[in-house]
Enzyme design. Structure first.
Site, mmCIF file in Angstrom:
data_model
loop_
_atom_site.group_PDB
_atom_site.id
_atom_site.type_symbol
_atom_site.label_atom_id
_atom_site.label_comp_id
_atom_site.label_asym_id
_atom_site.label_seq_id
_atom_site.Cartn_x
_atom_site.Cartn_y
_atom_site.Cartn_z
ATOM 1 N N LYS A 63 7.952 1.605 3.395
ATOM 2 C CA LYS A 63 7.961 2.882 2.675
ATOM 3 C C LYS A 63 6.868 3.829 3.166
ATOM 4 O O LYS A 63 6.979 5.031 3.067
ATOM 5 C CB LYS A 63 7.790 2.652 1.165
ATOM 6 C CG LYS A 63 6.442 2.048 0.800
ATOM 7 C CD LYS A 63 6.304 1.820 -0.692
ATOM 8 C CE LYS A 63 6.992 0.557 -1.171
ATOM 9 N NZ LYS A 63 6.440 -0.719 -0.646
ATOM 10 N N HIS A 191 -0.608 -5.757 -6.681
ATOM 11 C CA HIS A 191 -1.012 -4.626 -5.836
ATOM 12 C C HIS A 191 -2.171 -3.958 -6.564
ATOM 13 O O HIS A 191 -2.013 -3.508 -7.691
ATOM 14 C CB HIS A 191 0.161 -3.654 -5.638
ATOM 15 C CG HIS A 191 -0.053 -2.687 -4.509
ATOM 16 N ND1 HIS A 191 -1.160 -1.878 -4.428
ATOM 17 C CD2 HIS A 191 0.695 -2.410 -3.415
ATOM 18 C CE1 HIS A 191 -1.089 -1.142 -3.321
ATOM 19 N NE2 HIS A 191 0.030 -1.459 -2.683
ATOM 20 N N GLU A 266 0.951 -6.784 1.789
ATOM 21 C CA GLU A 266 1.925 -5.705 2.055
ATOM 22 C C GLU A 266 1.197 -4.423 2.455
ATOM 23 O O GLU A 266 1.329 -3.392 1.791
ATOM 24 C CB GLU A 266 2.762 -5.445 0.796
ATOM 25 C CG GLU A 266 3.555 -6.633 0.297
ATOM 26 C CD GLU A 266 4.054 -6.428 -1.131
ATOM 27 O OE1 GLU A 266 3.832 -5.361 -1.733
ATOM 28 O OE2 GLU A 266 4.664 -7.377 -1.662
HETATM 29 N N1 PLP Z 1 3.641 -2.805 -1.667
HETATM 30 C C1 PLP Z 1 4.111 -2.112 -2.721
HETATM 31 C C2 PLP Z 1 4.954 -2.822 -3.713
HETATM 32 C C3 PLP Z 1 3.808 -0.753 -2.869
HETATM 33 O O1 PLP Z 1 4.283 -0.075 -3.921
HETATM 34 C C4 PLP Z 1 3.009 -0.109 -1.886
HETATM 35 C C5 PLP Z 1 2.657 1.303 -2.014
HETATM 36 O O2 PLP Z 1 3.036 1.998 -2.910
HETATM 37 C C6 PLP Z 1 2.567 -0.866 -0.783
HETATM 38 C C7 PLP Z 1 2.878 -2.212 -0.722
HETATM 39 C C8 PLP Z 1 1.728 -0.273 0.309
HETATM 40 O O3 PLP Z 1 0.481 0.068 -0.177
HETATM 41 P P1 PLP Z 1 -0.655 0.668 0.778
HETATM 42 O O4 PLP Z 1 -0.048 1.748 1.570
HETATM 43 O O5 PLP Z 1 -1.703 1.114 -0.151
HETATM 44 O O6 PLP Z 1 -1.147 -0.467 1.632
#
Ligand code: PLP
Length: 444
Positions: A63, A191, A266
């Site tokens: 994402k 998270h 993640e």
């Molecule tokens: N995993 C989940 C479920 C998330 O919602 C997000 C970000 O919204 C991420 C991973 C990635 O987080 P980051 O970009 O802070 O590493």
């Protein structure tokens, strides 16, 4: 099919002696905005990750930035992928990612997306509520479930726990429901929020996860997913080392290596934020004289395009585009406002911004534009989206697992470069790479 393809965005080889800035110079022939993506930067992030967090396998959060070349690079580096929807799973699978290297990390999924995951053998997925368990038991009873818990994310720039994660007192009951439904729960995830500023948040969350492991009867839990939240710019640069020390210490304390636990994360922002530089063009200018003289510049990308992060991502609430041309120290600075191209006045990049005078046709650059940018643009006013040019050095290309090379589409970086010497070097690099790729193809 996915909006971006390597055919449209071939990867270019950055030969020795040329910099990202040279690449940008070569691309500014047209008026449209564009990104230059430095894949070497992603490799550096990855090398740092595996050296500082050796127990934690990264599952990159698609994402954050779904650019095909980025995903291929990470796949070549053997990361897993965190997908949030059917389309993200589809994209990862289309690039050759194995279903076992995907976690469907969304706790509130449309039924049809769970069905799609099931049909494509993507089994690992998160949940945090009973309704989700019911849906999964109907359409994907073989799923390997990971219970997401809400943790203290108050020290993060973007909080997620108000929306996601089972509260600790409810976990036991939820796991009991999973047993009743004959579902398998294999692990715990959390998270700490995106752009986490305190390493202690990870320690507390890992301790919370330990409590869940200890309270479970009836499951053999074997996975801990420590989520995202890592960053790599600004203050965070030094902090990653501190974060990893805290994470390693907490893992060793609460889940010693002998436990045989698999640990994944993640990360999104960490991998991509500093790899992307955005180049935008000044398309219009107004000089307004009211209380004082203010320069108004209108650029061809903005809040409804690559810079939507200004509105929702505190890590990016203040962007500072700077002139691409060399600026002399002695040049006067003027109070300026930089506007995006749409017909909306919230489409404002920055104001009260003191920069040298700009002219229509000038280029501005914005660094660190890889996270939550290309994946969050809109079509408002139908301005063209920033094109993405991807570059990698020949050394990095070679250092990747050669067998993965078949997946890549490459081209020499000479379109923008007029010097014959450079052309020769570039072709030499390309030849080396093609030879290497050919030997793999012959061998396979
Ligand atoms: N995993 C989940 C479920 C998330 O919602 C997000 C970000 O919204 C991420 C991973 C990635 O987080 P980051 O970009 O802070 O590493």
């Amino acid at each position: 099919m996915h909006g971006l393809s390597l055919e449209r965005n071939p990867i270019e080889i950055l030969e020795t002696g040329r910099s990202i800035s040279d690449i940008i110079d070569g691309k500014i022939r047209h008026e449209e905005p564009f990104y230059v993506v430095n894949l070497d930067n992603i490799l550096e992030r990855h090398l740092q990750w595996i050296s500082l967090l050796p127990r934690v396998k990264p599952f990159y959060a698609v994402k954050c930035n779904n650019t095909t070349a980025v995903l291929k690079m990470l796949s070549a580096l053997d990361t897993g992928f965190d997908c949030a929807s059917k389309a993200e799973i589809e994209l990862a699978l289309s690039l050759g990612v194995k279903p076992d290297d995907i976690i469907y990390a969304h706790t509130t999924k449309p039924l049809s997306h769970i069905r799609y995951a099931c049909a494509h053998r993507v089994n690992l997925m998160t949940f945090d509520n009973e309704e989700e368990l019911l849906k999964i038991s109907h359409v994907h009873p073989q799923a390997k479930l990971v219970i997401r818990i809400a943790v203290d994310d108050s020290k993060s720039m973007v909080r997620l726990s108000p929306k996601f994660g089972a509260r600790l007192p409810t976990v036991r009951q939820l796991l009991g429901r999973a047993i009743e439904l004959n579902l398998e729960v294999v692990g715990v995830s959390f998270h700490v929020g995106s752009g986490c500023t305190r390493s202690s948040a990870f320690r507390q969350a890992i301790e919370d996860a330990r409590r869940v492991f200890d309270s479970v009867l009836g499951f053999q839990m074997r996975l801990l997913d420590i989520g995202g939240g890592f960053s790599k710019i600004g203050d965070f640069q030094e902090k990653f080392k501190e974060f990893s020390e805290v994470i390693n210490g907490s893992l060793d304390e609460f889940f010693p290596p002998v436990s045989g636990l698999e640990v994944i994360a993640e990360p999104g922002r960490y991998y991509v934020e500093s790899a992307f530089t955005l180049a935008v063009n000044v398309i219009a200018k107004r000089v307004v004289v009211e209380d004082r003289r203010v320069m108004m510049y209108y650029i061809n990308d903005g809040v409804y395009g690559s810079m939507s992060c200004i509105t929702f991502d505190p890590a990016h609430s203040k962007l500072e585009p700077y002139p691409h041309r060399a600026v002399k120290k002695s040049e006067p600075r003027y109070c300026s406002v930089i506007w995006g191209p749409t017909c909306d006045s919230i489409d404002k990049i920055t104001e009260n911004y003191w920069i040298p005078e700009l002219y229509v046709g000038d280029w501005l650059l914005v660094d660190n534009m890889g996270a939550y940018t290309v994946s969050v643009t809109t079509d408002f006013n139908s301005f063209e989206k920033a094109h993405i040019y991807t570059v990698v050095t020949a050394e990095t290309w070679h250092s990747l697992n050669l067998s993965r090379m078949k997946m890549w589409h490459i081209s020499a970086c000479c379109a923008a470069c007029t010097s014959l010497g450079c052309l020769k070097n570039s072709l030499k690099s390309l030849q080396l790479i093609e030879d290497a790729a050919a030997s793999v193809l012959i061998g396979s």
